[in-house]
Design a protein around this motif. Sequence first.
Motif, PDB file in Angstrom:
ATOM      1  N   LEU A 188       0.827  -1.209   0.000  1.00 26.99           N
ATOM      2  CA  LEU A 188       0.000   0.000   0.000  1.00 26.99           C
ATOM      3  C   LEU A 188       0.859   1.256   0.000  1.00 26.99           C
ATOM      4  CD1 LEU A 188      -2.832  -0.947   2.536  1.00 26.99           C
ATOM      5  CD2 LEU A 188      -3.031  -0.729   0.061  1.00 26.99           C
ATOM      6  N   PHE A 189       1.909   1.242   0.807  1.00 28.51           N
ATOM      7  CA  PHE A 189       2.790   2.416   0.893  1.00 28.51           C
ATOM      8  C   PHE A 189       3.481   2.673  -0.441  1.00 28.51           C
ATOM      9  CE2 PHE A 189       6.724   4.634   2.055  1.00 28.51           C
ATOM     10  CZ  PHE A 189       6.190   5.684   2.792  1.00 28.51           C
ATOM     11  N   MET A 190       3.926   1.594  -1.107  1.00 30.54           N
ATOM     12  CA  MET A 190       4.614   1.743  -2.390  1.00 30.54           C
ATOM     13  C   MET A 190       3.648   2.152  -3.503  1.00 30.54           C
ATOM     14  SD  MET A 190       7.485  -1.293  -2.477  1.00 30.54           S
ATOM     15  CE  MET A 190       6.305  -2.621  -2.196  1.00 30.54           C
ATOM     16  N   TYR A 191       2.352   1.813  -3.336  1.00 31.11           N
ATOM     17  CA  TYR A 191       1.394   2.127  -4.393  1.00 31.11           C
ATOM     18  C   TYR A 191       0.890   3.568  -4.325  1.00 31.11           C
ATOM     19  CZ  TYR A 191      -2.504   1.855  -7.582  1.00 31.11           C
ATOM     20  OH  TYR A 191      -3.357   2.090  -8.635  1.00 31.11           O
ATOM     21  N   MET A 192       1.000   4.206  -3.194  1.00 34.17           N
ATOM     22  CA  MET A 192       0.478   5.564  -3.054  1.00 34.17           C
ATOM     23  C   MET A 192       1.037   6.549  -4.076  1.00 34.17           C
ATOM     24  SD  MET A 192      -0.279   6.440   0.948  1.00 34.17           S
ATOM     25  CE  MET A 192       1.370   6.060   1.522  1.00 34.17           C
ATOM     26  N   ILE A 201     -11.417   3.124 -12.020  1.00 32.42           N
ATOM     27  CA  ILE A 201     -11.270   1.974 -12.921  1.00 32.42           C
ATOM     28  C   ILE A 201      -9.799   1.689 -13.202  1.00 32.42           C
ATOM     29  CG2 ILE A 201     -11.698   1.145 -15.268  1.00 32.42           C
ATOM     30  CD1 ILE A 201     -14.382   2.654 -15.151  1.00 32.42           C
ATOM     31  N   ILE A 202      -9.038   2.732 -13.540  1.00 36.86           N
ATOM     32  CA  ILE A 202      -7.614   2.559 -13.843  1.00 36.86           C
ATOM     33  C   ILE A 202      -6.863   1.988 -12.637  1.00 36.86           C
ATOM     34  CG2 ILE A 202      -5.458   3.802 -14.333  1.00 36.86           C
ATOM     35  CD1 ILE A 202      -7.114   5.714 -16.056  1.00 36.86           C
ATOM     36  N   ASN A 203      -7.123   2.571 -11.462  1.00 42.66           N
ATOM     37  CA  ASN A 203      -6.437   2.090 -10.263  1.00 42.66           C
ATOM     38  C   ASN A 203      -6.878   0.685  -9.876  1.00 42.66           C
ATOM     39  OD1 ASN A 203      -4.599   4.204  -8.894  1.00 42.66           O
ATOM     40  ND2 ASN A 203      -6.364   5.411  -9.539  1.00 42.66           N
ATOM     41  N   SER A 204      -8.135   0.350 -10.120  1.00 41.50           N
ATOM     42  CA  SER A 204      -8.616  -1.004  -9.820  1.00 41.50           C
ATOM     43  C   SER A 204      -7.886  -2.034 -10.665  1.00 41.50           C
ATOM     44  CB  SER A 204     -10.123  -1.100 -10.065  1.00 41.50           C
ATOM     45  OG  SER A 204     -10.829  -0.222  -9.216  1.00 41.50           O
ATOM     46  N   VAL A 205      -7.704  -1.715 -11.952  1.00 36.48           N
ATOM     47  CA  VAL A 205      -6.984  -2.633 -12.843  1.00 36.48           C
ATOM     48  C   VAL A 205      -5.528  -2.782 -12.403  1.00 36.48           C
ATOM     49  CG1 VAL A 205      -6.155  -2.983 -15.207  1.00 36.48           C
ATOM     50  CG2 VAL A 205      -8.486  -2.157 -14.814  1.00 36.48           C
ATOM     51  N   PHE A 222      -0.038   9.826  -8.865  1.00 34.74           N
ATOM     52  CA  PHE A 222       0.344  10.144 -10.241  1.00 34.74           C
ATOM     53  C   PHE A 222      -0.867  10.080 -11.177  1.00 34.74           C
ATOM     54  CE2 PHE A 222       1.911   8.750 -14.436  1.00 34.74           C
ATOM     55  CZ  PHE A 222       2.713   9.840 -14.746  1.00 34.74           C
ATOM     56  N   VAL A 223      -1.708   9.062 -10.986  1.00 31.41           N
ATOM     57  CA  VAL A 223      -2.928   8.947 -11.807  1.00 31.41           C
ATOM     58  C   VAL A 223      -3.845  10.134 -11.544  1.00 31.41           C
ATOM     59  CG1 VAL A 223      -4.985   7.541 -12.261  1.00 31.41           C
ATOM     60  CG2 VAL A 223      -2.778   6.429 -11.884  1.00 31.41           C
ATOM     61  N   LEU A 224      -3.969  10.552 -10.294  1.00 27.97           N
ATOM     62  CA  LEU A 224      -4.763  11.743  -9.962  1.00 27.97           C
ATOM     63  C   LEU A 224      -4.211  12.981 -10.665  1.00 27.97           C
ATOM     64  CD1 LEU A 224      -5.455  11.466  -6.116  1.00 27.97           C
ATOM     65  CD2 LEU A 224      -7.175  11.673  -7.902  1.00 27.97           C
ATOM     66  N   TRP A 225      -2.902  13.130 -10.595  1.00 28.02           N
ATOM     67  CA  TRP A 225      -2.240  14.301 -11.189  1.00 28.02           C
ATOM     68  C   TRP A 225      -2.448  14.364 -12.700  1.00 28.02           C
ATOM     69  CZ3 TRP A 225       2.377  14.397 -14.274  1.00 28.02           C
ATOM     70  CH2 TRP A 225       2.889  15.682 -14.484  1.00 28.02           C
ATOM     71  N   LEU A 226      -2.465  13.199 -13.367  1.00 24.89           N
ATOM     72  CA  LEU A 226      -2.646  13.156 -14.821  1.00 24.89           C
ATOM     73  C   LEU A 226      -4.006  13.672 -15.266  1.00 24.89           C
ATOM     74  CD1 LEU A 226      -1.062   9.691 -15.799  1.00 24.89           C
ATOM     75  CD2 LEU A 226      -0.130  11.975 -16.214  1.00 24.89           C
ATOM     76  N   PHE A 227      -5.018  13.558 -14.409  1.00 25.61           N
ATOM     77  CA  PHE A 227      -6.382  13.911 -14.791  1.00 25.61           C
ATOM     78  C   PHE A 227      -6.732  15.371 -14.498  1.00 25.61           C
ATOM     79  CE2 PHE A 227      -6.944   9.437 -15.319  1.00 25.61           C
ATOM     80  CZ  PHE A 227      -8.036   9.288 -16.148  1.00 25.61           C
ATOM     81  N   HIS A 228      -5.766  16.159 -14.028  1.00 20.67           N
ATOM     82  CA  HIS A 228      -6.096  17.533 -13.647  1.00 20.67           C
ATOM     83  C   HIS A 228      -5.090  18.531 -14.226  1.00 20.67           C
ATOM     84  CE1 HIS A 228      -8.093  14.996 -10.575  1.00 20.67           C
ATOM     85  NE2 HIS A 228      -9.060  15.875 -10.728  1.00 20.67           N
TER      86      HIS A 228
END
Length: 367
Positions: free
Chosen positions: A243-247, A345-349, A252-258
């Motif tokens: 979990l710590f390594m995935y944060m 969806i992206i993070n779930s995959v 990064f995925v959040l940052w890409l969408f804004h």
Amino acid sequence: MSKEKVRLDKTCLNCNHVADQRYCPHCGQENTLSRKSFHHIFIHFFEDLTHYDNSFWKTIFSLFFKPAALTKAYMSGKRLSYLNPIRLYIFISFVTFLMISLFPNNPEKEITAAVTKQKQVIIPTIDSLHIEEKSVDGLTKVGLLSQQNNDTIKKILQQTDKIEKIKNAQTTDSIPKKEVADFGYKSINELDSIQKHGGKKVQVSNTEYWFLKKWLTVKEENTNEQIVEKFTESFTNNLPKLLFMYMPVFAFVLWLFHDKKKWYYYDSGIFTLHYFSFILLLVLTLFFIDKIFILFGKNPILEWVHFSLKSLGIFWMIYYFFPAHRRFYGNKFIVSLAKSSAIIIINSVVITFLLVLFALYTYSNIH
């Protein structure tokens, strides 16, 4: 404020500057004795994490019931009013996985242990009670036991009946026993023989061969229960690291969408720390709810309440991200819903893929 007495010597032990008051004006260290009790160190540790003031409980309340309010307040400059995001995540992660590891999550083992313990108590008690036989006029009569022994035997018989019912219930539930997984190979020798002398139709690839050989090795050295127990223990112990390594990936995925000019990666990182802290806190809450309701036994009303609370917790865990995302980034409802859905969806995959790899890694380390 600390209750420790201030040193008579006004020279700061840390920077050697003059400390006229309790705290050094140069470095901020408290001018008290350096040798303190273990109790003081223990309390000071939790004070550092929680501050033991309103900021800790204020942080927890906002995190749990006010999506994104904590992140917005922290980003607006209110740093002392709330717990530091990194410290908050580490503290919640530590407590969550510590509690899960301390409290057993296998009721069947608890029942079996209880039954074994009862047997150990009851059997010697029965053996210690004896009936004296007396011969009178050539007739054998059984000596009467005291009323106390009669009461003891009644209690023992009642306990024995309960144990037999538990054993019967366990036997019924556990039959038939099945293997954790059966791939059609009985031993490593059989697998090697098929791989060397069998046709192409029955041979497996190098990856499958490694997996099957590892599985057969584990199966020969462990029972089904041991395999499940070792896998679960290893998976649970290493999950905090995953979990710590995935944060950073989630941020990064959040940052890409804004908008990159308006929102920095740092902003998404703070949001991610708070979101993951919320998830762990809710997992801990649901874990304790399960443990509490187990104590009350089986009751239709309590089971319905338990199911309702658990369902509400799971719904809140899934729903939480959507209002948190919309309130923090300030998008319109439709835009925020579309972005939130895509991010989930992206993070779930990605998470599913990483969990599979992590499960394989855990499996490969079972001995």
